[in-house]
Design a protein around this motif. Structure first.
Motif, PDB file in Angstrom:
ATOM      1  N   ASN B  71       0.823  -1.215   0.000  1.00  0.00           N
ATOM      2  CA  ASN B  71       0.000   0.000   0.000  1.00  0.00           C
ATOM      3  C   ASN B  71       0.855   1.263   0.000  1.00  0.00           C
ATOM      4  OD1 ASN B  71      -2.529   1.353   0.033  1.00  0.00           O
ATOM      5  ND2 ASN B  71      -2.153   1.831   2.193  1.00  0.00           N
ATOM      6  N   ASP B  72       1.904   1.273   0.821  1.00  0.00           N
ATOM      7  CA  ASP B  72       2.751   2.460   0.906  1.00  0.00           C
ATOM      8  C   ASP B  72       3.358   2.803  -0.453  1.00  0.00           C
ATOM      9  OD1 ASP B  72       2.254   2.995   3.481  1.00  0.00           O
ATOM     10  OD2 ASP B  72       4.066   2.037   4.292  1.00  0.00           O
ATOM     11  N   THR B  73       3.781   1.773  -1.174  1.00  0.00           N
ATOM     12  CA  THR B  73       4.392   2.010  -2.484  1.00  0.00           C
ATOM     13  C   THR B  73       3.353   2.482  -3.498  1.00  0.00           C
ATOM     14  OG1 THR B  73       5.958   0.241  -2.036  1.00  0.00           O
ATOM     15  CG2 THR B  73       5.742   0.917  -4.329  1.00  0.00           C
ATOM     16  N   LYS B  75       0.143   3.563  -3.166  1.00  0.00           N
ATOM     17  CA  LYS B  75      -0.730   4.727  -2.948  1.00  0.00           C
ATOM     18  C   LYS B  75      -0.019   5.988  -3.432  1.00  0.00           C
ATOM     19  CE  LYS B  75       0.348   6.040   1.799  1.00  0.00           C
ATOM     20  NZ  LYS B  75       0.106   5.774   3.184  1.00  0.00           N
ATOM     21  N   GLU B  76       1.291   5.956  -3.347  1.00  0.00           N
ATOM     22  CA  GLU B  76       2.083   7.103  -3.834  1.00  0.00           C
ATOM     23  C   GLU B  76       2.076   7.123  -5.372  1.00  0.00           C
ATOM     24  OE1 GLU B  76       5.543   8.786  -5.535  1.00  0.00           O
ATOM     25  OE2 GLU B  76       5.839   6.725  -4.832  1.00  0.00           O
TER      26      GLU B  76
END
Lengths: 73, 248
Positions: B71-73, B75-76
């Motif tokens: 998600n962190d990767t 969503k950016e």
């Protein structure tokens, strides 16, 4: 790893009782050395000995001693 | 309908883009002018992808062994980009008899092949991250539909993907999102070469049943493009067989 331990690994992979294999045991005479047995040896070689075992190499194995030699090398 | 104009307006995310099938799909879409987001798992393959497809497309590195980090990767990546298509080509093979199917191994295969795909679905289908008509395509396998000695973990993971597509297609219909699987037979890829290098005697039997012979990656990407396009707009939750006759 001692030679005996390698033998025991192979026996475990082929689901044989401990100390039933000898160097001169002919692979074609082992019923358990079928396609699933070979697959188990590939996994054993990869995980315990960090060696990629190919189908071609396996075809060259005639006796249990050939497998042990390969794993020891 | 002018297909080329249509693709030039689209952004397609491909996970596992450095696999032979992923690269084949990317090549076809690139030639048609689509915008691509190409995912791979290692820095080396990311560089190779960027070099091959150029700066026009974005390359993203993320590890499918850790679904919670995806998600962190992404969503950016998706903050200013809406996708029109998502294709998942990530997959690890597994060949082990039952006695060697330790939970740790099965868990690793299920995590990469299934859990991370599910997590990607959650990420991509979040409001604001996709355009109307989003089409999702998962690369699946004949193993999910039939079976064979030693492929339990792989087959289960691919069957899980197909099952998820069937269920989620019902949920996401109202968002106008479609999900389908391409059920591949043996394809001429580096993964297949590796398989043949350590073959026992089971593998030849597969090609006997796959009577049209080995598929080329392009045979698969042609079908993926059809499923991504509006030409397949009446299809969702389905499996398309690209198996050279294996399952007949």
């Amino acid at each position: 790893m001692t030679k005996q331990e390698i033998f025991n690994h192979i026996e475990e992979s082929l689901e044989l009782d401990e100390n039933t294999l000898k160097e001169e045991t002919v692979l074609d005479d082992i019923v358990e050395y079928d396609s699933m047995g070979k697959l188990s040896l590939i996994v054993l070689s990869d995980e315990e000995f960090d060696k990629k075992l190919t189908g071609e190499q396996m075809e060259e194995f005639k006796t249990v001693g050939d497998i042990v030699k390969f794993l020891e090398a | 309908m002018n297909m080329e104009r249509q693709w030039t307006d689209k952004t397609i995310l491909i996970t596992g883009a450095s696999s032979d099938i992923g690269t084949s799909i990317a090549s076809e879409l690139d030639a048609l002018g689509a915008q691509l987001i190409l995912h791979t798992s290692s820095m080396n393959s990311a560089e190779a992808l960027q070099q091959r497809f150029g700066q026009r497309h974005r390359v993203v590195t993320a590890n499918f062994s850790t679904p919670s980090a995806l998600n962190d990767t992404f969503k950016e990546v998706l903050v200013n980009t809406k996708v029109d298509g998502y294709v998942n080509c990530v997959g690890v093979r597994s060949r082990r008899p039952l006695k060697l199917l330790k939970p740790e191994h099965v868990s690793e295969v299920m995590t990469i092949n299934f859990l991370s795909y599910l997590e990607m679905l959650r990420i991509v289908t979040k409001r604001g991250r996709f355009n109307e008509g989003l089409s999702i395509v998962a690369i699946s396998s004949i193993a999910a539909q039939s079976g064979g000695p030693g492929v339990t973990a792989y087959a289960a993971s691919k069957a899980a993907v197909d099952a998820a597509n069937r269920c989620i297609s019902n949920e996401l219909h109202r968002k106008k999102i479609r999900l389908n699987s391409v059920v591949c037979g043996q394809v001429n890829t580096s993964a297949y070469e590796e398989l043949m290098a350590s073959k026992t005697d089971q593998e030849d039997k597969v090609l006997e049943r796959q009577f049209m012979g080995l598929a080329e990656p392009e045979d698969i990407s042609d079908i993926v493009l059809f499923l991504l396009s509006e030409k397949s707009k009446y299809m969702t939750g389905s499996c398309m067989y690209a198996d050279g006759g294996y399952l007949t």
